[in-house]
Each structure stands twice: as C-alpha cells, then as structure tokens.
Scaffold this active site. Structure first.
Site, PDB file in Angstrom:
ATOM      1  N   HIS A  10      48.797  -2.620 -27.618  1.00 14.07           N
ATOM      2  CA  HIS A  10      47.922  -1.666 -26.922  1.00 14.07           C
ATOM      3  C   HIS A  10      48.565  -0.271 -26.898  1.00 14.07           C
ATOM      4  O   HIS A  10      48.677   0.359 -25.852  1.00 14.07           O
ATOM      5  CB  HIS A  10      47.610  -2.145 -25.495  1.00 14.07           C
ATOM      6  CG  HIS A  10      46.380  -1.494 -24.913  1.00 14.07           C
ATOM      7  ND1 HIS A  10      45.569  -2.099 -24.006  1.00 14.07           N
ATOM      8  CD2 HIS A  10      45.817  -0.265 -25.128  1.00 14.07           C
ATOM      9  CE1 HIS A  10      44.569  -1.295 -23.669  1.00 14.07           C
ATOM     10  NE2 HIS A  10      44.707  -0.170 -24.343  1.00 14.07           N
ATOM     11  N   ARG A  54      38.709  -3.013 -26.368  1.00 15.12           N
ATOM     12  CA  ARG A  54      39.227  -3.907 -25.334  1.00 15.12           C
ATOM     13  C   ARG A  54      39.264  -5.330 -25.882  1.00 15.12           C
ATOM     14  O   ARG A  54      38.379  -5.718 -26.671  1.00 15.12           O
ATOM     15  CB  ARG A  54      38.337  -3.875 -24.082  1.00 15.12           C
ATOM     16  CG  ARG A  54      38.402  -2.581 -23.297  1.00 15.12           C
ATOM     17  CD  ARG A  54      39.737  -2.410 -22.566  1.00 15.12           C
ATOM     18  NE  ARG A  54      39.777  -1.191 -21.775  1.00 15.12           N
ATOM     19  CZ  ARG A  54      40.439  -0.078 -22.113  1.00 15.12           C
ATOM     20  NH1 ARG A  54      41.127  -0.028 -23.240  1.00 15.12           N
ATOM     21  NH2 ARG A  54      40.427   0.971 -21.310  1.00 15.12           N
TER      22      ARG A  54
HETATM   23  C1  GLV Z   1      43.365   3.009 -23.215  1.00 18.78           C
HETATM   24  O1  GLV Z   1      43.155   1.852 -23.404  1.00 18.78           O
HETATM   25  C2  GLV Z   1      42.430   3.925 -22.657  1.00 18.78           C
HETATM   26  O2  GLV Z   1      41.350   3.510 -22.226  1.00 18.78           O
HETATM   27  O3  GLV Z   1      42.727   5.133 -22.636  1.00 18.78           O
END
Ligand code: GLV
Length: 308
Positions: A271, A223
C-alpha cells in the site's frame, strides 16, 4: 481553536512540523492525548476509531489524510452535516501515475521474468510483449485522469470508464452501465482506481473477469475490498487473467498465510503506490482551516451521499 490529528499507527510528527511551518499560530492536538476536545474545529483523520468524531462538539470539517475517504464514511457514528474533505495534491497524483505506469511497463517488458532468469544465470531471449497494450482505467477521478493522461503522453492507448460522463483529452472515455462491455472489450490491462462504496465493493469478481479479454493484466491501487481474492486466483488459474499487481488488500499487512504470497503471477506492494506527503499537503488543510473564519466554502469537499 485547534486541529486534531487522529491517525492511529501513522507517523504524526511530520504533520505537526508542517502545520507549524504553514502557520505557527495554529494549535495542533494529537490523538489520543486531546486536551480540549471542545476547541477542535478540524479533525485530520486516517482510520480513526469508530465514534471518535462525535467527541468534538465544535467540529467544522473532517479532513481525510488521503484521497480515499471510505474509512471515514464507513463510521456509522459520524457527526451529521460536518463536511468531509479529501486530499487533492499534484505529488499524490504524480506518485500514483508513476506507480501504475511502472507496473504496466514491468509487465510489458517482463522485468520480473528477467529478474528470475538472472537468478538462474539465464539469458532470457525474449522480445515477447503484447503487440498492443490498451490500458483501461476504471474510475476517472482526479488520480484516474492523471494516470490516463500520462499514459496518452507516453503513447499508450488509454481507455477510461466512469459512472457519469467524463472527458479526458486523448482518452477513449466510456460511461454508464451500457458502455461497460465496450470498455472491457477494448483493453488488455485493467487498472482499478474506483472509490470504495457499496456499489463497488467486490466489483473485481469472476463475472467481471469473464467479460475481459483473455489474458488481461490487473492492477489494483484502490482498495482491497474491491477485489474478490479467490476469484482472482481462479481467473489466473484459468488464464483469463494473466497476472496482477496489487497494492491494496482486505487486511493490511497482508497475512503471511494469504494465498497471494505463493503466486508468482501476483506482484505485491505494501500500500505504498501513493502516500500523502505532509510537506505537500499540510498547507491545503491549513487553508481550509482558515476558511472557517472567513466563512468561504471548503476546498475538496466530498459528496457524503455518493461516498467520494
Ligand atoms: C491512500 O490509500 C489514499 O486514499 O490516499
């Protein structure tokens, strides 16, 4: 009875299609047009609006759409006592492992330098890659263990760190505060795969960087909140960190004026290291949903106290 999909901004049509395929008898409602909140027994969520989950009086479990449940736990108005499940999926693990390994190899074989050299028409005569790459996986959850094992298969020296003792075949495993220094001393690539909880927020900071071997390469696929952005820039300027591959950020999309964009040493991806595939995962949500009727324990329940 129904499953409610509460995932603002995410494509929800695939979930409907794959729920239908897994069990056509299941009624699926899509937020924000939930017609019968009292019938919702499972809420499949990704970054739901704060307090939203209190609107479903018969909720039996909250299914996180991904592996990291921090966005659920952070809701101060979470219904009490309702189990939360996360995704555990081979495809998700495989995608993550491939991403991390690709990031390591790109760095080791200097693919970005070669790309730039190509733009200049330059034959970059370089065989310089670090004599030995010792990869440290910070966080040995399901995804972390998969990456570590696959690195071992490829012949890398893999090191793992976890809060409690873990064993992964072929991986040098360290655990607990006392073994952190030895872990950090052993590696020259650090991959952050920690869950986001109060204790890990801002964990990738100047103090941690100072404890690493000079020139360590950083990969963050956990994160954005794990990282103190300005500390990374300072550590790169000092040569303490040689560069970074970042897939996650405090704010996503990463704002256009963020200093990371102007740093050649930082590789940025949106991401997308590993994104839940409804085709692969709908069945496990449906399986848990049926456990409501049979009163069997749900699979992949997280510990609400720990936050993962
Ligand atoms: C993606 O960030 C997840 O937590 O699957």
């Amino acid at each position: 009875m129904s499953i409610a999909v509460i995932a603002p901004g995410r494509d929800r049509s695939k979930w409907i299609a794959y729920f239908e395929r897994a069990d056509p008898s299941i009624n699926v409602e899509i937020w924000p047009d939930i017609q019968e909140p009292e019938k919702v027994q499972c809420a499949l969520v990704w970054k739901h609006p704060i307090g939203e989950l209190l609107k479903y009086p018969n909720l039996k479990f909250i299914a996180c759409m991904g592996a990291g449940v921090d966005h659920i736990i952070q809701d101060p108005k979470l219904p009490k006592g309702v189990p939360i499940t996360k995704v555990v999926d081979d495809q998700l693990s495989k995608d993550m492992s491939i991403y991390v390994i690709q990031g390591i190899l790109n760095n080791q074989r200097r693919f970005v330098d070669h790309l730039h050299a190509r733009e200049r028409g330059e034959w970059l005569n370089s065989h310089r890659y670090p004599e030995k790459m010792n990869i440290g996986i910070l966080g040995l959850g399901v995804l972390g263990q998969d990456v570590a094992s696959k690195l071992v298969t490829l012949g890398f020296d893999a090191f793992g760190f976890s809060q409690t003792k873990k064993e992964v075949i072929g991986v040098s495993c360290f655990w607990g505060k006392d073994q952190m220094a030895e872990f950090l001393n052993s590696i020259n690539v650090l991959v952050c795969m920690l869950p986001l909880v109060d204790q890990t927020r801002g964990f990738l900071n100047k103090d941690l960087f100072a404890r690493l071997n000079k020139g360590t390469y950083l990969i963050n696929v956990a994160r954005g909140e794990h990282l103190v952005d300005e500390d990374l820039i300072a550590a790169i300027d000092e040569g303490q960190i040689s560069g970074a591959l970042l897939d996650v950020f405090h704010e996503e999309p990463l704002p256009k004026d963020h200093p990371f964009w102007s740093r050649e040493e930082i590789m940025i991806t949106p991401h997308n290291a590993s994104v839940t595939d409804p085709k692969s995962v709908a069945r496990q949500i449906v399986d848990n949903y049926h456990r409501i009727e049979t009163a069997e324990p749900f699979k992949f329940v997280i510990d609400r106290e720990k936050g993962y």
